[in-house]
Design a protein around this motif. Structure first.
Motif, PDB file in Angstrom:
ATOM      1  N   LEU A  52      26.583   0.713  59.837  1.00  0.00           N
ATOM      2  CA  LEU A  52      27.327   0.545  58.681  1.00  0.00           C
ATOM      3  C   LEU A  52      27.041   1.624  57.905  1.00  0.00           C
ATOM      4  CD1 LEU A  52      26.631  -3.181  57.827  1.00  0.00           C
ATOM      5  CD2 LEU A  52      28.722  -1.972  58.379  1.00  0.00           C
ATOM      6  N   GLU A  53      25.758   2.443  57.858  1.00  0.00           N
ATOM      7  CA  GLU A  53      25.544   3.431  57.014  1.00  0.00           C
ATOM      8  C   GLU A  53      26.372   4.609  57.434  1.00  0.00           C
ATOM      9  OE1 GLU A  53      23.610   4.171  54.237  1.00  0.00           O
ATOM     10  OE2 GLU A  53      23.519   1.778  54.290  1.00  0.00           O
ATOM     11  N   VAL A  54      26.144   4.886  58.833  1.00  0.00           N
ATOM     12  CA  VAL A  54      27.425   5.991  59.144  1.00  0.00           C
ATOM     13  C   VAL A  54      28.874   5.730  59.089  1.00  0.00           C
ATOM     14  CG1 VAL A  54      28.153   6.836  61.496  1.00  0.00           C
ATOM     15  CG2 VAL A  54      25.825   6.476  61.125  1.00  0.00           C
ATOM     16  N   LEU A  55      29.359   4.632  59.085  1.00  0.00           N
ATOM     17  CA  LEU A  55      30.781   4.056  58.974  1.00  0.00           C
ATOM     18  C   LEU A  55      31.183   4.430  57.412  1.00  0.00           C
ATOM     19  CD1 LEU A  55      31.463   0.996  61.172  1.00  0.00           C
ATOM     20  CD2 LEU A  55      32.161   3.317  61.415  1.00  0.00           C
ATOM     21  N   LYS A  56      30.247   4.603  56.369  1.00  0.00           N
ATOM     22  CA  LYS A  56      30.725   4.844  55.185  1.00  0.00           C
ATOM     23  C   LYS A  56      31.327   6.048  55.152  1.00  0.00           C
ATOM     24  CE  LYS A  56      26.931   2.253  52.862  1.00  0.00           C
ATOM     25  NZ  LYS A  56      25.782   2.162  52.160  1.00  0.00           N
ATOM     26  N   ASN A  57      31.019   7.160  55.794  1.00  0.00           N
ATOM     27  CA  ASN A  57      31.566   8.311  55.879  1.00  0.00           C
ATOM     28  C   ASN A  57      32.682   8.735  56.662  1.00  0.00           C
ATOM     29  OD1 ASN A  57      29.401   9.039  54.276  1.00  0.00           O
ATOM     30  ND2 ASN A  57      27.930   9.106  56.215  1.00  0.00           N
ATOM     31  N   VAL A  58      33.316   7.688  57.247  1.00  0.00           N
ATOM     32  CA  VAL A  58      34.316   7.714  57.938  1.00  0.00           C
ATOM     33  C   VAL A  58      35.834   6.737  57.313  1.00  0.00           C
ATOM     34  CG1 VAL A  58      33.368   8.286  60.032  1.00  0.00           C
ATOM     35  CG2 VAL A  58      34.102   6.072  59.609  1.00  0.00           C
ATOM     36  N   SER A  59      36.919   7.162  57.707  1.00  0.00           N
ATOM     37  CA  SER A  59      38.053   6.603  57.081  1.00  0.00           C
ATOM     38  C   SER A  59      38.082   5.276  57.930  1.00  0.00           C
ATOM     39  CB  SER A  59      39.395   7.345  57.498  1.00  0.00           C
ATOM     40  OG  SER A  59      39.557   7.067  58.865  1.00  0.00           O
ATOM     41  N   SER A  60      39.069   4.318  57.179  1.00  0.00           N
ATOM     42  CA  SER A  60      39.003   2.892  58.026  1.00  0.00           C
ATOM     43  C   SER A  60      39.495   2.887  58.981  1.00  0.00           C
ATOM     44  CB  SER A  60      39.566   2.033  56.948  1.00  0.00           C
ATOM     45  OG  SER A  60      41.086   2.588  56.676  1.00  0.00           O
ATOM     46  N   VAL A  61      40.481   3.841  59.532  1.00  0.00           N
ATOM     47  CA  VAL A  61      41.325   4.055  60.545  1.00  0.00           C
ATOM     48  C   VAL A  61      40.180   4.265  61.834  1.00  0.00           C
ATOM     49  CG1 VAL A  61      42.816   5.158  62.108  1.00  0.00           C
ATOM     50  CG2 VAL A  61      43.511   4.326  59.792  1.00  0.00           C
ATOM     51  N   GLU A  62      39.471   5.345  61.447  1.00  0.00           N
ATOM     52  CA  GLU A  62      38.145   5.785  62.295  1.00  0.00           C
ATOM     53  C   GLU A  62      37.234   4.670  62.547  1.00  0.00           C
ATOM     54  OE1 GLU A  62      38.400  10.481  61.658  1.00  0.00           O
ATOM     55  OE2 GLU A  62      37.138   9.329  60.214  1.00  0.00           O
ATOM     56  N   ALA A  63      36.908   3.948  61.485  1.00  0.00           N
ATOM     57  CA  ALA A  63      36.013   2.730  61.774  1.00  0.00           C
ATOM     58  C   ALA A  63      36.571   1.888  62.495  1.00  0.00           C
ATOM     59  CB  ALA A  63      35.593   2.295  60.291  1.00  0.00           C
ATOM     60  N   ALA A  64      37.749   1.417  62.465  1.00  0.00           N
ATOM     61  CA  ALA A  64      38.440   0.347  63.220  1.00  0.00           C
ATOM     62  C   ALA A  64      38.496   0.799  64.760  1.00  0.00           C
ATOM     63  CB  ALA A  64      39.846   0.183  62.840  1.00  0.00           C
ATOM     64  N   LEU A  65      38.666   2.002  65.151  1.00  0.00           N
ATOM     65  CA  LEU A  65      38.794   2.768  66.439  1.00  0.00           C
ATOM     66  C   LEU A  65      37.665   2.422  67.112  1.00  0.00           C
ATOM     67  CD1 LEU A  65      41.089   5.718  65.980  1.00  0.00           C
ATOM     68  CD2 LEU A  65      41.631   3.760  67.385  1.00  0.00           C
ATOM     69  N   VAL A  66      36.369   2.873  66.396  1.00  0.00           N
ATOM     70  CA  VAL A  66      34.969   2.781  66.796  1.00  0.00           C
ATOM     71  C   VAL A  66      34.820   1.229  67.317  1.00  0.00           C
ATOM     72  CG1 VAL A  66      32.620   2.586  66.193  1.00  0.00           C
ATOM     73  CG2 VAL A  66      33.959   4.767  65.520  1.00  0.00           C
ATOM     74  N   TYR A  67      35.084   0.140  66.368  1.00  0.00           N
ATOM     75  CA  TYR A  67      35.122  -1.137  66.647  1.00  0.00           C
ATOM     76  C   TYR A  67      35.858  -1.499  67.956  1.00  0.00           C
ATOM     77  CZ  TYR A  67      31.567  -2.075  62.987  1.00  0.00           C
ATOM     78  OH  TYR A  67      30.725  -2.182  62.173  1.00  0.00           O
ATOM     79  N   CYS A  68      37.045  -0.995  68.119  1.00  0.00           N
ATOM     80  CA  CYS A  68      37.916  -1.445  69.013  1.00  0.00           C
ATOM     81  C   CYS A  68      37.395  -0.872  70.420  1.00  0.00           C
ATOM     82  CB  CYS A  68      39.234  -1.025  68.642  1.00  0.00           C
ATOM     83  SG  CYS A  68      40.287  -1.998  67.574  1.00  0.00           S
ATOM     84  N   LEU A  69      36.782   0.078  70.511  1.00  0.00           N
ATOM     85  CA  LEU A  69      36.221   0.750  71.522  1.00  0.00           C
ATOM     86  C   LEU A  69      35.063   0.346  71.947  1.00  0.00           C
ATOM     87  CD1 LEU A  69      37.710   4.249  71.067  1.00  0.00           C
ATOM     88  CD2 LEU A  69      38.472   2.604  72.559  1.00  0.00           C
ATOM     89  N   GLU A  70      34.197  -0.659  71.086  1.00  0.00           N
ATOM     90  CA  GLU A  70      32.853  -0.954  71.594  1.00  0.00           C
ATOM     91  C   GLU A  70      33.055  -1.661  73.182  1.00  0.00           C
ATOM     92  OE1 GLU A  70      30.680  -3.393  68.920  1.00  0.00           O
ATOM     93  OE2 GLU A  70      30.623  -1.696  67.729  1.00  0.00           O
ATOM     94  N   PRO A  71      33.669  -2.358  73.470  1.00  0.00           N
ATOM     95  CA  PRO A  71      33.644  -2.883  74.656  1.00  0.00           C
ATOM     96  C   PRO A  71      33.782  -2.204  76.083  1.00  0.00           C
ATOM     97  CG  PRO A  71      35.075  -4.159  73.125  1.00  0.00           C
ATOM     98  CD  PRO A  71      34.968  -3.032  72.498  1.00  0.00           C
ATOM     99  N   VAL A  72      34.745  -1.008  75.692  1.00  0.00           N
ATOM    100  CA  VAL A  72      34.763   0.033  76.520  1.00  0.00           C
ATOM    101  C   VAL A  72      33.625   1.087  76.896  1.00  0.00           C
ATOM    102  CG1 VAL A  72      36.320   2.222  77.107  1.00  0.00           C
ATOM    103  CG2 VAL A  72      37.275   0.121  76.219  1.00  0.00           C
TER     104      VAL A  72
END
Length: 108
Positions: A52-72
């Motif tokens: 959560l601390e790191v995701l404060k520094n990225v855009s919402s699109v990038e944050a969504a991509l990080v979360y979507c790619l977690e299973p991969v």
């Protein structure tokens, strides 16, 4: 008798009312508390806090991509570290997630 429903079966042994005297205390004393605490505090609590601390520094699109790619990421790490192998559905799922992520970045 009270039990937990699993599919079409009732599992009465999971109901505390059906346990014999002393079984609950025996179960509690044999439970791996250190591993459960480690799992809850370290791998969940601390990792999510850092994330959560790191995701404060990225855009919402990038944050969504990080979360979507977690299973991969998880499956890829299991593939490399543990020697886990994917079936056809695993490869299809990974391809769908990766392609949707790429399309989101390109088109979006």
């Amino acid at each position: 008798s009270a039990g937990l429903l699993y599919g079409n079966q009732i599992l009465p042994y999971l109901s505390l009312a059906n346990w014999q005297e002393g079984q609950v205390m025996e179960y509690m004393s044999n439970f791996p508390w250190a591993f459960a605490l480690y799992s809850g505090v370290v791998t969940t609590g601390i990792c999510l806090r850092v994330e959560l601390e790191v995701l404060k520094n990225v855009s919402s699109v990038e944050a969504a991509l990080v979360y979507c790619l977690e299973p991969v990421y998880g499956a890829a790490i299991a593939f490399v570290v543990l020697g886990d192998r994917w079936g056809a559905l695993g490869w299809v799922g990974a391809l769908m997630i990766l392609s949707s992520s790429i399309l989101t970045q390109v088109l979006g």
